[in-house]
Design an enzyme around this catalytic site. Structure first.
Site, PDB file in Angstrom:
ATOM      1  N   ASP A 137       0.841  -1.198   0.000  1.00  0.00           N
ATOM      2  CA  ASP A 137       0.000   0.000   0.000  1.00  0.00           C
ATOM      3  C   ASP A 137       0.875   1.247   0.000  1.00  0.00           C
ATOM      4  O   ASP A 137       2.011   1.216   0.492  1.00  0.00           O
ATOM      5  CB  ASP A 137      -0.897   0.016   1.243  1.00  0.00           C
ATOM      6  CG  ASP A 137      -1.919  -1.110   1.245  1.00  0.00           C
ATOM      7  OD1 ASP A 137      -2.265  -1.592   0.156  1.00  0.00           O
ATOM      8  OD2 ASP A 137      -2.352  -1.509   2.343  1.00  0.00           O
ATOM      9  N   ARG A 138       0.331   2.343  -0.489  1.00  0.00           N
ATOM     10  CA  ARG A 138       1.074   3.603  -0.552  1.00  0.00           C
ATOM     11  C   ARG A 138       1.703   3.957   0.805  1.00  0.00           C
ATOM     12  O   ARG A 138       2.855   4.386   0.879  1.00  0.00           O
ATOM     13  CB  ARG A 138       0.131   4.733  -0.974  1.00  0.00           C
ATOM     14  CG  ARG A 138       0.812   6.088  -1.100  1.00  0.00           C
ATOM     15  CD  ARG A 138      -0.178   7.230  -0.863  1.00  0.00           C
ATOM     16  NE  ARG A 138      -1.229   7.263  -1.849  1.00  0.00           N
ATOM     17  CZ  ARG A 138      -1.228   8.052  -2.939  1.00  0.00           C
ATOM     18  NH1 ARG A 138      -0.211   8.880  -3.145  1.00  0.00           N
ATOM     19  NH2 ARG A 138      -2.230   8.024  -3.775  1.00  0.00           N
TER      20      ARG A 138
END
Length: 296
Positions: A137-138
């Site tokens: 995930d970012r």
């Protein structure tokens, strides 16, 4: 023991006589200080059997050939505030990413690891591009591997679960965990709003298994290691929330507890069999200092 010299005079060459870690070998054979040897490693100036290696504990075997750059740093030293190269060879590259950067391009966002690596390949005159094998995930930090050609990417994508034999994350969870260790397993499925939710019975989603082990705890927070048996979307974040102790800083599944103003999830260990050589590859990073600071 040194056995030859590079024609251009840029490298000193050594042959490995006995199994030992790379740093130990270089210190014994190069007649350079530990700090200089480490600087050469970080500057991508060490090659093992022709492949650039930056891992100080890389396992050497008898017969391997080690090349050490005589210049302080490789001219194409890689610099990025978001991405650190941990290992690279002709087939793949392992990086440690910071929070705040996507694994690959999505929509109009230009900040992503793939584009950073593609720019590096171009500047270092490598005729390749980064191919995404798995994602973080970012806002999750930690270890990722990218293939450098489509054939390697296909091998890794199709055999990922067989190739990866250990993959662990560390997270700061909200509240004091009751159990020291355990396993959580259920089915995970996205709803129409792309929020992943769990079910104790088969809901048409994917079966997900996470093993957890508490490393440290206070009355406010718990530092927990997760070992993934499956790698589903948002698996740790949903499982942590299921236990009543969501990951700190998680705006999607959390409870508002955000002590260091970031998602407290870090991929610290990644072990897999090399897609081409079949050698075991083991990489680890340190637990983020911000995480540790909460438990002083």
């Amino acid at each position: 023991m040194r056995y030859t010299t590079d024609i251009k005079g840029d490298y000193s060459y050594f042959e490995v006589k006995e199994a030992q870690p790379l740093l130990e070998f270089l210190l014994a054979n190069s007649q350079q200080s530990r700090s200089k040897v480490k600087a050469t490693l970080q500057g991508r100036g060490i090659r093992v059997n022709g492949k650039t290696v930056t891992q100080f504990d890389y396992p050497l075997q008898p017969g391997m050939k080690v090349a050490m750059s005589k210049t302080k740093r490789n001219q194409q030293a890689f610099k990025s505030r978001y991405v650190k190269i941990v290992y690279e060879d002709r087939w793949l590259i392992v990086v440690e990413k910071q929070p705040g950067i996507l694994s690959m391009a999505a929509g109009h966002s230009s900040l992503n690891v793939k584009s950073v690596l593609d720019d590096y390949f171009k500047k270092s005159r490598q005729k390749c591009t980064a191919h995404v094998v798995h994602r973080l995930d970012r806002d999750t930090s930690g270890l990722m591997v990218y293939a450098k050609d489509i054939d390697t990417e296909q091998i890794m994508e199709h055999a990922w679960h067989e190739m990866v034999y250990d993959r662990r994350y560390v997270a700061v969870l909200s509240g004091e965990m009751e159990q020291d260790e355990g396993t959580i397993a259920n089915w995970l499925k996205d709803n129409k709003a792309y929020v992943t939710y769990s079910s104790p019975v088969d809901n048409g989603g994917k079966y997900a298994v996470s093993h957890f082990h508490v490393l440290q705890r206070t009355t406010e927070h718990s530092l927990v290691e997760f070992r993934l048996e499956t790698g589903r979307k948002n698996q740790i974040r949903v499982h942590a929330a299921d236990m009543g102790h969501p990951v700190c800083g998680d705006v999607k599944y959390g409870n508002g507890d955000d002590p260091i103003h970031r998602l407290c999830l870090h991929a610290w260990l990644l072990c897999f069999y090399h897609p081409v050589t079949r050698q075991p590859m083991e990489f680890e990073t340190t637990i983020p200092a911000q995480f540790k600071h909460l438990f002083k």
